[in-house]
Scaffold this motif. Structure first.
Motif, mmCIF file in Angstrom:
data_model
loop_
_atom_site.group_PDB
_atom_site.id
_atom_site.type_symbol
_atom_site.label_atom_id
_atom_site.label_comp_id
_atom_site.label_asym_id
_atom_site.label_seq_id
_atom_site.Cartn_x
_atom_site.Cartn_y
_atom_site.Cartn_z
ATOM 1 N N LEU A 19 0.845 -1.201 0.193
ATOM 2 C CA LEU A 19 0.073 -0.200 -0.117
ATOM 3 C C LEU A 19 0.751 1.262 -0.033
ATOM 4 O O LEU A 19 0.624 2.192 -0.798
ATOM 5 C CB LEU A 19 -1.029 -0.008 1.369
ATOM 6 N N VAL A 20 2.054 1.184 0.764
ATOM 7 C CA VAL A 20 2.829 2.255 0.987
ATOM 8 C C VAL A 20 4.315 1.967 1.007
ATOM 9 O O VAL A 20 4.537 0.870 0.978
ATOM 10 C CB VAL A 20 2.426 3.112 2.248
ATOM 11 N N ASP B 115 2.524 4.051 -2.506
ATOM 12 C CA ASP B 115 2.793 2.830 -3.555
ATOM 13 C C ASP B 115 1.600 2.443 -4.295
ATOM 14 O O ASP B 115 1.329 3.070 -5.357
ATOM 15 C CB ASP B 115 3.545 1.646 -2.785
ATOM 16 N N LEU B 116 0.694 1.163 -3.740
ATOM 17 C CA LEU B 116 -0.318 1.210 -4.561
ATOM 18 C C LEU B 116 -1.472 1.763 -4.229
ATOM 19 O O LEU B 116 -2.602 1.607 -4.682
ATOM 20 C CB LEU B 116 -0.471 -0.680 -4.688
ATOM 21 N N ALA B 117 -1.355 2.192 -3.017
ATOM 22 C CA ALA B 117 -2.600 3.275 -2.555
ATOM 23 C C ALA B 117 -2.224 4.606 -2.879
ATOM 24 O O ALA B 117 -1.137 5.333 -2.926
ATOM 25 C CB ALA B 117 -2.565 3.151 -0.960
ATOM 26 N N TYR C 66 -7.196 4.228 -0.245
ATOM 27 C CA TYR C 66 -7.831 4.201 -1.631
ATOM 28 C C TYR C 66 -6.551 3.568 -2.514
ATOM 29 O O TYR C 66 -5.808 4.196 -2.860
ATOM 30 C CB TYR C 66 -8.160 5.534 -2.121
ATOM 31 N N ILE C 67 -6.928 2.473 -3.217
ATOM 32 C CA ILE C 67 -5.955 1.747 -4.140
ATOM 33 C C ILE C 67 -6.053 2.331 -5.455
ATOM 34 O O ILE C 67 -7.266 2.268 -6.057
ATOM 35 C CB ILE C 67 -6.396 0.288 -4.018
ATOM 36 N N LYS C 68 -5.067 2.535 -6.242
ATOM 37 C CA LYS C 68 -4.932 2.696 -7.482
ATOM 38 C C LYS C 68 -5.973 1.886 -8.551
ATOM 39 O O LYS C 68 -5.591 0.816 -8.211
ATOM 40 C CB LYS C 68 -3.631 3.063 -7.989
ATOM 41 N N GLU C 69 -6.275 2.296 -9.344
ATOM 42 C CA GLU C 69 -6.903 1.486 -10.556
ATOM 43 C C GLU C 69 -5.841 1.093 -11.523
ATOM 44 O O GLU C 69 -5.037 1.714 -11.647
ATOM 45 C CB GLU C 69 -7.988 2.398 -11.226
ATOM 46 N N GLY C 70 -6.284 -0.129 -12.074
ATOM 47 C CA GLY C 70 -5.440 -0.732 -13.118
ATOM 48 C C GLY C 70 -4.318 -1.170 -12.955
ATOM 49 O O GLY C 70 -3.076 -1.175 -13.691
ATOM 50 N N SER D 295 3.367 -6.961 1.342
ATOM 51 C CA SER D 295 3.219 -6.896 -0.017
ATOM 52 C C SER D 295 1.672 -7.423 -0.443
ATOM 53 O O SER D 295 1.311 -8.476 0.268
ATOM 54 C CB SER D 295 4.187 -7.463 -0.729
ATOM 55 N N VAL D 296 1.192 -7.115 -1.629
ATOM 56 C CA VAL D 296 0.065 -7.653 -2.043
ATOM 57 C C VAL D 296 0.203 -8.986 -2.973
ATOM 58 O O VAL D 296 0.988 -8.844 -3.657
ATOM 59 C CB VAL D 296 -0.845 -6.529 -2.813
#
Length: 522
Positions: free
Chosen positions: A62-63, A74-76, A91-95, A168-169
């Motif tokens: 996320l960060v 990062d992905l947020a 709030y997670i980035k799209e795509g 990590s996701v």
């Protein structure tokens, strides 16, 4: 289909694969050696540098930390923290796509993050990162791209915790990530021959772009070898077969560096030397509840701290790489670090303390044993000789790194050489080593230090939102550690990288992360 046709098809496939590999321009391959061997590609086991570095190339969270150790997206794309400091909404980035090396490519959702974080506490997984979640009460998916994390109590360092590679996701329901990692990072796993070689390839679905809109990463591949001998690693670098080496080893330090820590003239045309602050405190741990009566004495523990010259040790044994640890356990660079006055070389006072111990205990010949790995033998032998001058008989026991770790955790060592690298940029991470609730083997308190005042301050700091107040609490705790001397701080480390001149944009930060996202080769 007959056997002859099958053989031809197999041969054709093999040749085609080899030709594809040959098409890679070697100038787009970054090569380094990992002498400790990678043990897992599952981020849930990204405990030490060897695994953390590779996981940083394969995954995102996320960060993340920037080069100034600030927590950044990062992905947020962004996040919100409520007024109580116990609810975080991301709030997670799209795509954002997972790579398709081992599964069909799909986009990342909040459900994936919920799964990734909750799996850390699964007893069947037995992740080293379970502690990250100890203050989390629930994780809720509010929307396909919105995630809420609720804490039991405010913990200002929580965002820093989330920057760890444990967080990590990975795809919801994924398994066997040790050998088949599915991440969102700039590279994906192409080949892994354990203890021999690993190859990562460029992830064409990676989401980041440079300032000109060009897709990242620039590199086509990363090639990692696993030579355990550091002298061999150096020779490979000197011959141009590696693009950089990390840290300095006694086997080649005098070949590369002057005693003042500068690059020797013969290497200046081909090598760049980069030094940076590194949140790593090297120290000797003293198990103060040991059956060895010497270590139960605060006088003798203080004498050990005063009995050797740290400046001389760093200059001649480390070529001035690092800073003598004459302050507290917390290194400079994070709030509360580098402030507390520690121990300086004072052989006269050290001898007096030894004599006071002898008079009080009746032990006419105090003796100690320092356990260490081979890489730090020279430091420990230096300390050994110096302590013998002040009246402490000192032995040095050399152990393999794995044996040393296990014996330290089991409480079988009186004195052990160790290091503590920041997991996240908050002094609480260092002070957790002395909280009585973290006694080894169930936590990192390997010295079995116990102090009611320290414990009270530690608990207070965990729930204090004010950064300035926490800093003052950290300083008080560090002072208690220095006064009671359950450790002997040796030096505050520097990250040292020897980088080939044909490599560009290889940056570092104070946790010595390897980020190849923007690295280029000429």
């Amino acid at each position: 289909m007959n056997r002859y046709v099958l053989v031809l098809l197999s041969l054709f496939t093999l040749i085609s694969c080899q030709n594809q590999e040959q098409k890679i321009d070697t100038s787009t391959v970054f090569r380094y050696n990992e002498h400790a061997n990678v043990t897992s590609l599952d981020p849930a086991f990204a405990k030490d540098q060897r695994n953390i570095w590779v996981c940083n190339l394969l995954y995102n969270g996320l960060v993340k930390l920037d080069n100034q150790l600030e927590v950044v997206p990062d992905l947020a794309s962004h996040w919100e923290v409520d007024s109580t400091g116990t609810s975080y909404k991301f709030y997670i980035k799209e795509g954002i796509y997972f790579n398709d090396a081992f599964a069909k490519a799909r986009t990342v959702t909040a459900t994936d993050f919920k799964y990734s974080l909750e799996r850390l506490t699964d007893p069947a997984l037995a992740s080293n990162g379970a502690f990250v979640m100890k203050n989390v009460t629930e994780i809720n998916v509010l929307d396909p791209l919105q995630l809420e994390i609720k804490l039991k109590q405010p913990f200002p360092a929580f965002l820093g915790l989330l920057t760890m590679k444990y967080c990590s996701v990975v795809p919801d329901g994924s398994s066997n990530l040790r050998e088949q990692p599915i991440g969102t990072g700039p590279f994906y796993l192409k080949k892994w021959q354990e203890n021999v070689k690993m190859v990562l390839r460029r992830n064409n679905n990676y989401h980041e772009k440079d300032i000109d809109g060009n897709a990242l990463p620039y590199l086509e591949a990363v090639a990692i070898t696993f030579k355990t001998d550091k002298q061999s690693e150096f020779l490979e670098f000197a011959q141009g077969n590696l693009d950089f080496i990390n840290a300095i080893d006694p086997s080649y330090k005098d070949e590369l560096l002057t005693t003042s820590g500068d690059l020797k003239e013969k290497y200046i045309p081909t090598v760049n030397l980069k030094k940076a602050p590194f949140l790593n405190t090297e120290y000797l741990g003293l198990k103060i509840d040991s059956k060895t009566t010497e270590l139960q004495s605060q006088q003798l523990r203080r004498a050990i701290n005063m009995g050797f010259d740290r400046k001389k040790m760093i200059k001649y044994l480390r070529n001035n790489i690092g800073t003598p640890a004459v302050h507290g356990f917390i290194p400079k660079g994070i709030p509360g670090g580098g402030i507390v006055k520690g121990y300086s070389y004072n052989p006269t006072q050290a001898r007096n303390l030894v004599q006071e111990y002898i008079a009080a205990s009746g032990n006419q010949s105090p003796s100690i044993t320092i356990s260490t790995g081979a890489n730090y033998l020279d430091l420990c032998e230096f300390i050994q000789k110096e302590l013998q001058k002040i009246g402490i008989n000192t032995a040095v026991d050399v152990m393999t790194p794995s044996t040393l770790r296990e014996a330290r955790k089991a409480g079988q060592l009186d004195i052990f050489r160790s290091s503590w690298i920041a997991d996240y940029p908050d002094a609480e991470n260092y002070l957790s080593l002395f909280y009585s609730g973290n006694f080894a083997p169930n936590g990192p308190n390997y010295t079995h230090f116990k102090n009611k005042t320290f414990d009270s301050l530690y608990k207070e700091a965990l729930s204090t939102a004010s950064a300035s107040t926490r800093k003052q609490l950290y300083i008080k705790m560090d002072s208690i550690i220095i006064k009671n001397a359950p450790i002997v701080p040796l030096y505050y480390d520097q990250s040292v990288r020897f980088i080939s001149k044909n490599v560009e944009n290889l940056e570092s930060n104070a946790v010595n992360m390897l980020d190849l996202t923007r690295v280029k080769k000429k």
